[in-house]
Motif scaffolding. Structure first.
Motif, PDB file in Angstrom:
ATOM      1  N   GLY A  58       0.828  -1.194   0.000  1.00  0.00           N
ATOM      2  CA  GLY A  58       0.000   0.000   0.000  1.00  0.00           C
ATOM      3  C   GLY A  58       0.867   1.250   0.000  1.00  0.00           C
ATOM      4  O   GLY A  58       1.699   1.448  -0.878  1.00  0.00           O
ATOM      5  N   SER A  59       0.686   2.095   1.004  1.00  0.00           N
ATOM      6  CA  SER A  59       1.463   3.332   1.108  1.00  0.00           C
ATOM      7  C   SER A  59       2.691   3.175   1.986  1.00  0.00           C
ATOM      8  O   SER A  59       3.328   4.157   2.344  1.00  0.00           O
ATOM      9  CB  SER A  59       0.586   4.461   1.665  1.00  0.00           C
ATOM     10  OG  SER A  59       0.136   4.135   2.977  1.00  0.00           O
ATOM     11  N   GLN A  60       3.044   1.939   2.328  1.00  0.00           N
ATOM     12  CA  GLN A  60       4.190   1.666   3.191  1.00  0.00           C
ATOM     13  C   GLN A  60       5.290   0.946   2.425  1.00  0.00           C
ATOM     14  O   GLN A  60       5.026   0.090   1.574  1.00  0.00           O
ATOM     15  CB  GLN A  60       3.775   0.830   4.403  1.00  0.00           C
ATOM     16  CG  GLN A  60       2.755   1.496   5.293  1.00  0.00           C
ATOM     17  CD  GLN A  60       2.370   0.622   6.481  1.00  0.00           C
ATOM     18  OE1 GLN A  60       2.562  -0.595   6.465  1.00  0.00           O
ATOM     19  NE2 GLN A  60       1.824   1.236   7.515  1.00  0.00           N
ATOM     20  N   ILE A  61       6.534   1.317   2.749  1.00  0.00           N
ATOM     21  CA  ILE A  61       7.710   0.661   2.168  1.00  0.00           C
ATOM     22  C   ILE A  61       8.576   0.165   3.318  1.00  0.00           C
ATOM     23  O   ILE A  61       8.850   0.904   4.276  1.00  0.00           O
ATOM     24  CB  ILE A  61       8.501   1.628   1.276  1.00  0.00           C
ATOM     25  CG1 ILE A  61       7.637   2.105   0.107  1.00  0.00           C
ATOM     26  CG2 ILE A  61       9.773   0.965   0.753  1.00  0.00           C
ATOM     27  CD1 ILE A  61       8.300   3.164  -0.750  1.00  0.00           C
ATOM     28  N   TRP A  62       9.029  -1.092   3.235  1.00  0.00           N
ATOM     29  CA  TRP A  62       9.820  -1.707   4.297  1.00  0.00           C
ATOM     30  C   TRP A  62      11.194  -2.083   3.759  1.00  0.00           C
ATOM     31  O   TRP A  62      11.324  -2.670   2.682  1.00  0.00           O
ATOM     32  CB  TRP A  62       9.122  -2.954   4.839  1.00  0.00           C
ATOM     33  CG  TRP A  62       7.777  -2.663   5.438  1.00  0.00           C
ATOM     34  CD1 TRP A  62       6.596  -2.485   4.764  1.00  0.00           C
ATOM     35  CD2 TRP A  62       7.483  -2.480   6.816  1.00  0.00           C
ATOM     36  NE1 TRP A  62       5.590  -2.218   5.646  1.00  0.00           N
ATOM     37  CE2 TRP A  62       6.088  -2.206   6.912  1.00  0.00           C
ATOM     38  CE3 TRP A  62       8.251  -2.519   7.989  1.00  0.00           C
ATOM     39  CZ2 TRP A  62       5.457  -1.979   8.128  1.00  0.00           C
ATOM     40  CZ3 TRP A  62       7.629  -2.293   9.198  1.00  0.00           C
ATOM     41  CH2 TRP A  62       6.257  -2.023   9.268  1.00  0.00           C
ATOM     42  N   CYS A  63      12.234  -1.765   4.531  1.00  0.00           N
ATOM     43  CA  CYS A  63      13.613  -2.074   4.145  1.00  0.00           C
ATOM     44  C   CYS A  63      14.365  -2.500   5.400  1.00  0.00           C
ATOM     45  O   CYS A  63      14.501  -1.715   6.343  1.00  0.00           O
ATOM     46  CB  CYS A  63      14.269  -0.852   3.514  1.00  0.00           C
ATOM     47  SG  CYS A  63      16.037  -1.023   3.148  1.00  0.00           S
ATOM     48  N   SER A  64      14.861  -3.753   5.427  1.00  0.00           N
ATOM     49  CA  SER A  64      15.523  -4.279   6.628  1.00  0.00           C
ATOM     50  C   SER A  64      16.871  -4.880   6.282  1.00  0.00           C
ATOM     51  O   SER A  64      17.025  -5.577   5.273  1.00  0.00           O
ATOM     52  CB  SER A  64      14.654  -5.351   7.296  1.00  0.00           C
ATOM     53  OG  SER A  64      13.423  -4.817   7.731  1.00  0.00           O
ATOM     54  N   TYR A  65      17.854  -4.598   7.127  1.00  0.00           N
ATOM     55  CA  TYR A  65      19.181  -5.199   7.015  1.00  0.00           C
ATOM     56  C   TYR A  65      19.556  -5.798   8.359  1.00  0.00           C
ATOM     57  O   TYR A  65      19.462  -5.138   9.405  1.00  0.00           O
ATOM     58  CB  TYR A  65      20.233  -4.163   6.620  1.00  0.00           C
ATOM     59  CG  TYR A  65      21.651  -4.695   6.738  1.00  0.00           C
ATOM     60  CD1 TYR A  65      22.216  -5.439   5.713  1.00  0.00           C
ATOM     61  CD2 TYR A  65      22.407  -4.470   7.887  1.00  0.00           C
ATOM     62  CE1 TYR A  65      23.496  -5.955   5.820  1.00  0.00           C
ATOM     63  CE2 TYR A  65      23.695  -4.973   8.003  1.00  0.00           C
ATOM     64  CZ  TYR A  65      24.228  -5.712   6.975  1.00  0.00           C
ATOM     65  OH  TYR A  65      25.503  -6.224   7.098  1.00  0.00           O
ATOM     66  N   ASN A  66      19.975  -7.059   8.357  1.00  0.00           N
ATOM     67  CA  ASN A  66      20.418  -7.734   9.571  1.00  0.00           C
ATOM     68  C   ASN A  66      21.797  -8.314   9.339  1.00  0.00           C
ATOM     69  O   ASN A  66      21.974  -9.232   8.540  1.00  0.00           O
ATOM     70  CB  ASN A  66      19.440  -8.850   9.966  1.00  0.00           C
ATOM     71  CG  ASN A  66      18.124  -8.308  10.476  1.00  0.00           C
ATOM     72  OD1 ASN A  66      18.049  -7.693  11.529  1.00  0.00           O
ATOM     73  ND2 ASN A  66      17.069  -8.511   9.693  1.00  0.00           N
ATOM     74  N   GLY A  67      22.789  -7.776  10.043  1.00  0.00           N
ATOM     75  CA  GLY A  67      24.144  -8.282   9.941  1.00  0.00           C
ATOM     76  C   GLY A  67      24.387  -9.412  10.918  1.00  0.00           C
ATOM     77  O   GLY A  67      23.465  -9.877  11.598  1.00  0.00           O
ATOM     78  N   PRO A  68      25.623  -9.869  11.022  1.00  0.00           N
ATOM     79  CA  PRO A  68      25.972 -10.933  11.951  1.00  0.00           C
ATOM     80  C   PRO A  68      25.678 -10.523  13.386  1.00  0.00           C
ATOM     81  O   PRO A  68      25.739  -9.342  13.741  1.00  0.00           O
ATOM     82  CB  PRO A  68      27.471 -11.133  11.730  1.00  0.00           C
ATOM     83  CG  PRO A  68      27.743 -10.511  10.403  1.00  0.00           C
ATOM     84  CD  PRO A  68      26.769  -9.391  10.256  1.00  0.00           C
ATOM     85  N   SER A  69      25.356 -11.485  14.236  1.00  0.00           N
ATOM     86  CA  SER A  69      24.935 -11.189  15.604  1.00  0.00           C
ATOM     87  C   SER A  69      26.018 -10.487  16.407  1.00  0.00           C
ATOM     88  O   SER A  69      25.727  -9.721  17.322  1.00  0.00           O
ATOM     89  CB  SER A  69      24.530 -12.487  16.319  1.00  0.00           C
ATOM     90  OG  SER A  69      25.620 -13.393  16.351  1.00  0.00           O
TER      91      SER A  69
END
Length: 285
Positions: free
Chosen positions: A63-74
């Motif tokens: 819809g009107s939302q954009i999601w962007c996620s980055y997960n590096g090493p713990s």
């Protein structure tokens, strides 16, 4: 006119240093993507970044939302899933958003303080950006936004982040909460005369606002309002609101500004010393 004072400490083109007693904040300015890199000019369309693309994430739109996620090493020491390493060198993480009237959620977790840098660009109007950075290690983050009536909300629970935010055009708002320690940021507001390639332009930055609070310790936030009318003011320091201690905010006005997109410099592979974010920062003469 609204509040127009912002930060100084010590400002140099290409390298920004905020000085306050025992604390300092240093971060390389983003490389200019305009033909002119001297203060007072900015061709925002020439050599602009590739929009709606980047290696930080696979952005999804609902819809009107954009999601962007980055997960590096713990442990924040290795490389994330989209980061290329070669001979001790890491490619910077980046993403370029071009959109209007959207809510953009960006989540960044576990950067490597030695190797990871993030370059973000936004183009558009009436967007709301939520930027959350968490994890064990800090890093370097450069964000540039060109548009009107945008809101950028920053939430750092990570420590030792070095950040530069540039908000161009007018009626933009920047809000930050720092829960980590030793997070040091500088935020610039400036108008741009797009048809004349002027930056800073007139005094449209007077319509921009910035707020900040901190619950960590030794956090520093600088605000700079840039204008083209020869209005300047010395730095004015005060303690940050919040439950932390030794947290400071500085305000100042300037008439010169290093204007350009946040550009990802090429990975340096000629030696094994790691990637230096200043390698890609072209300096105004």
């Amino acid at each position: 006119m609204g509040m127009r004072i912002a930060i100084a400490g010590a400002l140099t083109f290409g390298l920004i240093v905020l000085s306050l007693g025992l604390t300092s904040a240093a971060g390389a300015a983003p490389a200019a993507h305009s033909a002119n890199v001297t203060a007072g000019t900015f061709n925002e369309s020439l050599n602009a970044p590739a929009w709606n693309s980047g290696n930080l994430c696979n952005a999804t739109k609902v819809g009107s939302q954009i999601w962007c996620s980055y997960n590096g090493p713990s442990m924040g020491r290795g490389f994330g899933p989209s980061v290329k390493s070669q001979c001790g060198c890491t490619q910077a993480l980046s993403y370029n958003f071009s959109t209007d009237k959207k809510t953009i959620y960006i989540s960044i977790n576990n950067l490597s303080s030695r190797e990871n840098t993030v370059e973000l660009n936004f183009r558009g109007n009436q967007n709301t950006v939520y930027l959350n950075v968490s994890g064990c290690g800090g890093g370097v983050l450069n964000l540039t936004l060109l548009g009107e009536k945008n809101t950028v909300n920053v939430n750092y629970t990570v420590s030792s982040m070095q950040s530069t935010f540039r908000l161009f055009l007018d009626h933009n708002s920047f809000n930050a909460v720092y829960s980590g320690n030793n997070d040091q940021s500088i935020t610039y507001f400036s108008g741009v005369g797009e048809k004349k390639d002027l930056c800073p332009y007139l005094n449209t930055s007077r319509t921009d606002t910035g707020t900040v609070s901190a619950t960590g310790s030794w956090d520093v936030q600088g605000f700079v309002w840039a204008n083209g009318l020869n209005y300047t003011s010395s730095v004015s320091w005060s303690s940050l609101t919040g439950t932390g201690f030794h947290n400071y905010v500085g305000y100042a006005n300037v008439t010169e500004l290093f204007c350009g997109w946040a550009a990802t410099p090429p990975c340096q592979t000629s030696h094994h010393g790691g990637w230096d974010p200043s390698n890609g920062a072209r300096r105004a003469e």
